[in-house]
Design a protein around this motif. Structure first.
Motif, PDB file in Angstrom:
ATOM      1  N   LEU A   8      10.132  28.628   5.629  1.00  0.00           N
ATOM      2  CA  LEU A   8      11.342  29.441   5.515  1.00  0.00           C
ATOM      3  C   LEU A   8      11.047  30.782   4.859  1.00  0.00           C
ATOM      4  O   LEU A   8      11.374  31.840   5.412  1.00  0.00           O
ATOM      5  CB  LEU A   8      12.403  28.675   4.708  1.00  0.00           C
ATOM      6  N   CYS A  11       8.605  32.992   7.045  1.00  0.00           N
ATOM      7  CA  CYS A  11       9.247  33.610   8.218  1.00  0.00           C
ATOM      8  C   CYS A  11      10.195  34.736   7.813  1.00  0.00           C
ATOM      9  O   CYS A  11      10.186  35.820   8.410  1.00  0.00           O
ATOM     10  CB  CYS A  11      10.014  32.568   9.024  1.00  0.00           C
ATOM     11  N   CYS A  12      11.015  34.488   6.798  1.00  0.00           N
ATOM     12  CA  CYS A  12      12.001  35.493   6.395  1.00  0.00           C
ATOM     13  C   CYS A  12      11.342  36.721   5.788  1.00  0.00           C
ATOM     14  O   CYS A  12      11.714  37.855   6.099  1.00  0.00           O
ATOM     15  CB  CYS A  12      13.002  34.880   5.423  1.00  0.00           C
ATOM     16  N   MET A 101      14.556  32.032  12.915  1.00  0.00           N
ATOM     17  CA  MET A 101      14.541  32.465  11.518  1.00  0.00           C
ATOM     18  C   MET A 101      14.564  33.994  11.430  1.00  0.00           C
ATOM     19  O   MET A 101      15.206  34.561  10.545  1.00  0.00           O
ATOM     20  CB  MET A 101      13.305  31.933  10.785  1.00  0.00           C
ATOM     21  N   LEU A 141      17.227  34.811   3.224  1.00  0.00           N
ATOM     22  CA  LEU A 141      17.082  33.366   2.997  1.00  0.00           C
ATOM     23  C   LEU A 141      18.427  32.647   2.956  1.00  0.00           C
ATOM     24  O   LEU A 141      18.523  31.482   3.331  1.00  0.00           O
ATOM     25  CB  LEU A 141      16.340  33.108   1.682  1.00  0.00           C
ATOM     26  N   SER A 144      19.327  31.887   6.519  1.00  0.00           N
ATOM     27  CA  SER A 144      18.263  31.176   7.235  1.00  0.00           C
ATOM     28  C   SER A 144      18.052  29.750   6.741  1.00  0.00           C
ATOM     29  O   SER A 144      17.713  28.864   7.525  1.00  0.00           O
ATOM     30  CB  SER A 144      16.949  31.953   7.120  1.00  0.00           C
ATOM     31  N   ALA A 145      18.232  29.507   5.453  1.00  0.00           N
ATOM     32  CA  ALA A 145      17.976  28.172   4.893  1.00  0.00           C
ATOM     33  C   ALA A 145      18.845  27.090   5.526  1.00  0.00           C
ATOM     34  O   ALA A 145      18.321  26.065   5.975  1.00  0.00           O
ATOM     35  CB  ALA A 145      18.142  28.195   3.377  1.00  0.00           C
ATOM     36  N   LEU A 148      17.690  26.495   9.148  1.00  0.00           N
ATOM     37  CA  LEU A 148      16.453  25.728   9.224  1.00  0.00           C
ATOM     38  C   LEU A 148      16.713  24.253   8.947  1.00  0.00           C
ATOM     39  O   LEU A 148      16.133  23.386   9.612  1.00  0.00           O
ATOM     40  CB  LEU A 148      15.407  26.276   8.251  1.00  0.00           C
ATOM     41  N   CYS A 149      17.592  23.966   7.995  1.00  0.00           N
ATOM     42  CA  CYS A 149      17.914  22.560   7.706  1.00  0.00           C
ATOM     43  C   CYS A 149      18.483  21.847   8.936  1.00  0.00           C
ATOM     44  O   CYS A 149      18.192  20.677   9.173  1.00  0.00           O
ATOM     45  CB  CYS A 149      18.902  22.466   6.552  1.00  0.00           C
TER      46      CYS A 149
END
Length: 154
Positions: A8, A11-12, A101, A141, A144-145, A148-149
Motif C-alpha cells: 500500500l 504503491c501510493c 492504487m 493512503l 487507498s487503504a 486495498l482491503c
C-alpha cells in the motif's frame, strides 16, 4: 499483514513520486488536471503516477515470487528475502491492483487538495521538500487503504 502495508505505502508513494517527476518534466506539454482544485497538477503527472504505482506493484510482486528460484542472481535473491509476503502472488494481478492504487492515490490527493483549498491553505507544510507536509504524504493512503482491503483475497 506487513506485506499488504508495504504494498500500500509503496504503491501510493510511488504514485506521488511519479506524479512529481513526470509532471515536472513533461507537464508543461499537457493540459492541467483539475486546475480549480490543484492548479499545478497535469495529465502528465497523472500518467506518471499510474505508471510508477503499476510498475512498483509489479516489481514488488515479482521480487516476492522469486524466492529460491534457480538461475536468479544472489542480489535478486537477497532483495526477494527482504520483501514481506504479499497477498498477491501473480505479478500481473499485483500490477492491476497497483493501477487501482494509483487511481485511488490520485483521487485521495485531489480530495485533500479540495479540502485545503476550501480551508484557504495553499499547502499543509514543508516537511518533505517537493512533497509538502505530512498530510501531503498520507492523503493518498486514506482512500487507498480501504480499497486495498476490499481487493485482498480472503
Amino acid at each position: 499483514g506487513w506485506g499488504a502495508l508495504f504494498f500500500l505505502v509503496g504503491c501510493c508513494w510511488q504514485a506521488d513520486n511519479g506524479a512529481l517527476f513526470v509532471g515536472s518534466a513533461f507537464g508543461r506539454f499537457t493540459p492541467k488536471f483539475l486546475p480549480t482544485v490543484s492548479p499545478n497538477k497535469t495529465y502528465a503527472g497523472v500518467v506518471g503516477a499510474l505508471l510508477f504505482s503499476t510498475c512498483s506493484a509489479f516489481g514488488y510482486a515479482w521480487l516476492a515470487s522469486v524466492g529460491d528460484d534457480e538461475g536468479k542472481s544472489s542480489a535478486v535473491k537477497f532483495a526477494a528475502a527482504l520483501v514481506p509476503e504479499l497477498p498477491f502472488t501473480d505479478p500481473n494481478v499485483a500490477a492491476g491492483v497497483g493501477l487501482v492504487m494509483g487511481i485511488t492515490a490520485i483521487v485521495g490527493d485531489a480530495i485533500a487538495s479540495l479540502l485545503k483549498r476550501g480551508a484557504g491553505a495553499k499547502d499543509s507544510g514543508s516537511l518533505f521538500p517537493g512533497h509538502g507536509g505530512f498530510l501531503d504524504r498520507v492523503d493518498s493512503l486514506v482512500l487507498s487503504a480501504p480499497v486495498l482491503c476490499v481487493l485482498i483475497p480472503r
